[in-house]
Design a protein around this motif. Structure first.
Motif, short mmCIF file in Angstrom:
data_model
loop_
_atom_site.label_atom_id
_atom_site.label_comp_id
_atom_site.label_asym_id
_atom_site.label_seq_id
_atom_site.Cartn_x
_atom_site.Cartn_y
_atom_site.Cartn_z
N PRO A 79 0.82 -1.22 0.00
CA PRO A 79 0.00 0.00 0.00
C PRO A 79 0.85 1.26 0.00
CG PRO A 79 0.17 -0.86 2.22
CD PRO A 79 0.95 -1.80 1.35
N SER A 80 0.29 2.31 -0.57
CA SER A 80 0.88 3.64 -0.51
C SER A 80 -0.23 4.61 -0.15
CB SER A 80 1.51 4.03 -1.85
OG SER A 80 1.99 5.36 -1.83
N SER A 81 -0.25 5.03 1.11
CA SER A 81 -1.33 5.89 1.61
C SER A 81 -1.32 7.24 0.90
CB SER A 81 -1.19 6.08 3.12
OG SER A 81 -2.15 7.00 3.59
N LYS A 82 -2.50 7.82 0.73
CA LYS A 82 -2.64 9.13 0.10
C LYS A 82 -2.84 10.25 1.11
CE LYS A 82 -4.38 7.67 -4.42
NZ LYS A 82 -5.46 7.85 -5.42
N LYS A 89 1.83 10.22 7.11
CA LYS A 89 1.90 9.15 6.12
C LYS A 89 3.08 8.23 6.42
CE LYS A 89 2.60 8.21 1.21
NZ LYS A 89 2.70 8.76 -0.16
N GLN A 93 2.85 4.29 7.36
CA GLN A 93 3.53 3.27 6.57
C GLN A 93 4.45 2.41 7.43
OE1 GLN A 93 1.65 4.00 2.98
NE2 GLN A 93 3.28 2.56 3.19
N TRP A 366 -6.99 -3.50 4.64
CA TRP A 366 -6.54 -2.14 4.95
C TRP A 366 -7.61 -1.37 5.73
CZ3 TRP A 366 -2.18 0.69 4.80
CH2 TRP A 366 -2.27 2.08 4.79
N CYS A 394 -5.89 4.98 -0.69
CA CYS A 394 -4.62 4.26 -0.75
C CYS A 394 -4.43 3.67 -2.14
CB CYS A 394 -4.61 3.14 0.31
SG CYS A 394 -3.19 2.06 0.27
N TRP A 396 -2.45 0.62 -4.25
CA TRP A 396 -1.80 -0.67 -4.02
C TRP A 396 -0.85 -0.94 -5.18
CZ3 TRP A 396 -2.07 -3.37 0.43
CH2 TRP A 396 -3.05 -2.97 1.35
N ASP A 434 6.81 3.64 -3.42
CA ASP A 434 6.15 4.92 -3.21
C ASP A 434 7.11 6.04 -3.60
OD1 ASP A 434 5.70 7.21 -0.75
OD2 ASP A 434 3.97 6.63 -1.95
#
Length: 501
Positions: A79-82, A89, A93, A366, A394, A396, A434
């Motif tokens: 995942p890469s959170s927004k 963030k 992570q 998530w 997020c 993916w 990311d």
């Protein structure tokens, strides 16, 4: 039945589609009109059992499952959170990465290992279940949440009945009056595990909110999954039998080195003499009338390999796996053909990643993990209750696929970035990373290199100035070079004489 016969007779009179006729060519084609749920309820368990047997005993089947799972998950779909706040963030992570090592309730792997096992099960059995297990604070987990994987056999397909009111249980899944999934009725022990002392046949009702059901439905209204091996079981098994018969035939023929024939004995029932042992360079004397013949060793013939190749192509098409990945044979295709096959295969994998793995598994985990992390106080996200959707946003990122010639692909990607056809963020995301994290790491490396007097950047790279100079280069300039530059500029400003005609 009478209506079907009437419709078939009417179709033969009217004509139209040959596919619906009952003439000589289609006389043996009797297709069922049963819904896929009926077919799975009747045959699903048998297909799954045969698929598992093939994976345990057939090298091609085992290779296909591994190839599919490795391409779907690789090192993990991450995942890469927004979240806009860079500090929050990064904190989120790091918390997620720490929890991934604790995600498996059995303690055998991490969350990305669960992804790979889930991909294997969906390919092999058509479906898999993950039960969400909330834990106590005293268990000492980073976030009090774990996942328990349950194979498809744990949900009985023959459990179907009506419930009081408007609800019902269909193939082990409980529905309410408007068709929503309410609960799953799992067996307490695996029906085929004799090492489990639990009660056989006893079921437990688990709310649907605590279950993640992962499957790739092929028809509308499908409730349970069906193995990818359904279209390949027959050919895989019969090809295995054919290979065994061929090997046995050659093994039997190789046991005989020669045959000795002699005149008929006076007493036909007398026991034969001891077998003749033959050694290299040996000279054997035969009695009068005896003769030696050597057997003609049977050959597989020129049709054996083409037959194998075509059959394996059909198996690969049924499984959706290229021939090279199914067999490990790289001699059949050239670079262009192999790349075309890989592009098509990876498009299928990409569709499965986003429509099944990400949508059904990753997003569900998530969402539940974020809720539990906030409730347990593992992380402080101000306004989470009122702005939950923004916090859950997020991306993916699957693992980037490697190509045979990575230098050419990297050069093409750089050209696309320089031409504005894609961004660095997109390019980095396609590699499974990311962009913000990568930029922070690069900045930290540049700072460390400058402090140590190092520079590992390639001359002319975007990180350096034109001509290969570093952006950290001193502003001091050689006076002689400065004077030469001024003279060159003054010459450029003077008018030049016109050229002779």
């Amino acid at each position: 039945m009478v209506f079907d016969a009437f419709r078939a007779r009417l179709g033969s009179i009217i004509g139209g589609f040959d596919a619906a006729q009952s003439h000589r060519r289609m006389r043996g084609f009797r297709a069922t009109r049963a819904h896929v749920n009926t077919l799975i309820a009747a045959s699903g368990e048998t297909i799954t059992a045969r698929a598992r047997w093939l994976v345990r005993n057939n090298g091609y089947a085992a290779n296909a499952v591994d190839a599919f799972a490795n391409h779907v998950v690789g090192d993990g779909i991450k995942p890469s959170s927004k979240i806009a706040d860079a500090t929050k963030k990064e904190e989120l992570q790091k918390l997620w990465l720490a929890w991934t090592d604790e995600a498996d309730a059995e303690g055998l792997t991490d969350f990305f290992g669960l992804q790979r096992r889930a991909a294997r099960e969906v390919f092999l059995a058509g479906e898999v279940f993950l039960r969400i297990r909330t834990r106590r604070a005293e268990d000492g987990l980073t976030v009090p949440l774990q996942l328990q994987m349950l194979p498809s056999e744990m949900l009985p397909q023959d459990l179907t009945r009506a419930l009081p009111g408007a609800g019902s249980i269909r193939q082990g899944i409980e529905f309410d009056g408007i068709g929503r999934r309410v609960a799953y009725h799992f067996l307490r022990r695996h029906p085929g595990d004799v090492t489990d002392p639990g009660l056989a046949g006893e079921t437990v009702r688990v709310p649907a909110s605590e279950v993640i059901h992962i499957l790739d439905p092929v028809e509308a209204g499908q409730l349970r999954g069906v193995s990818r091996f359904a279209a390949a079981v027959v050919k895989l098994f019969t090809l295995d039998l054919y290979d065994d018969a061929e090997l046995e035939r050659k093994k039997t023929a190789a046991m005989f080195a020669m045959f000795i024939t002699s005149p008929a004995p006076e007493t036909a029932l007398d026991p034969a003499e001891d077998d003749l042992e033959v050694e290299p360079g040996q000279v054997v004397r035969l009695d009068p009338g005896e003769d030696v013949t050597t057997p003609s060793t049977p050959d597989s013939g020129s049709t054996y390999e083409p037959f194998q190749y075509r059959t394996l192509l059909q198996i690969g098409a049924a499984l959706g796996v290229p021939y090279g990945y199914l067999t490990g044979d790289t001699a059949k295709g050239n670079f262009s053909n192999t790349r075309i096959a890989l592009v098509d295969f990876r498009r299928r994998i990409s569709a499965f990643q986003h429509s099944v793995m990400v949508y059904q598994l990753c997003r569900a985990v998530w969402t539940r993990w974020m809720d539990m992390a906030v409730l347990a106080g593992s992380i402080d996200l101000p306004g989470y209750a009122t702005d939950r959707r923004a916090y859950l946003a997020c991306d993916w990122l699957p693992t980037k696929w490697d190509w045979i010639d990575p230098a050419k692909d990297a050069s093409a990607e750089i050209l696309q970035i320089e031409a504005g056809l894609k961004s660095r963020t997109q390019a980095i995301a396609e590699r499974g990373y990311d962009a913000e994290q990568v930029d922070r790491e690069i900045a930290a490396e540049r700072k460390r290199e400058a402090a140590l007097g190092l520079d590992f950047r390639r001359p002319g790279s975007p990180a350096q100035a034109a001509g290969g100079g570093s952006e950290d280069q001193d502003d001091e300039t050689d006076p002689d070079q400065e004077n030469q530059r001024e003279n060159d500029e003054s010459e450029d400003r003077e008018p030049r004489p016109a050229e002779d005609a």
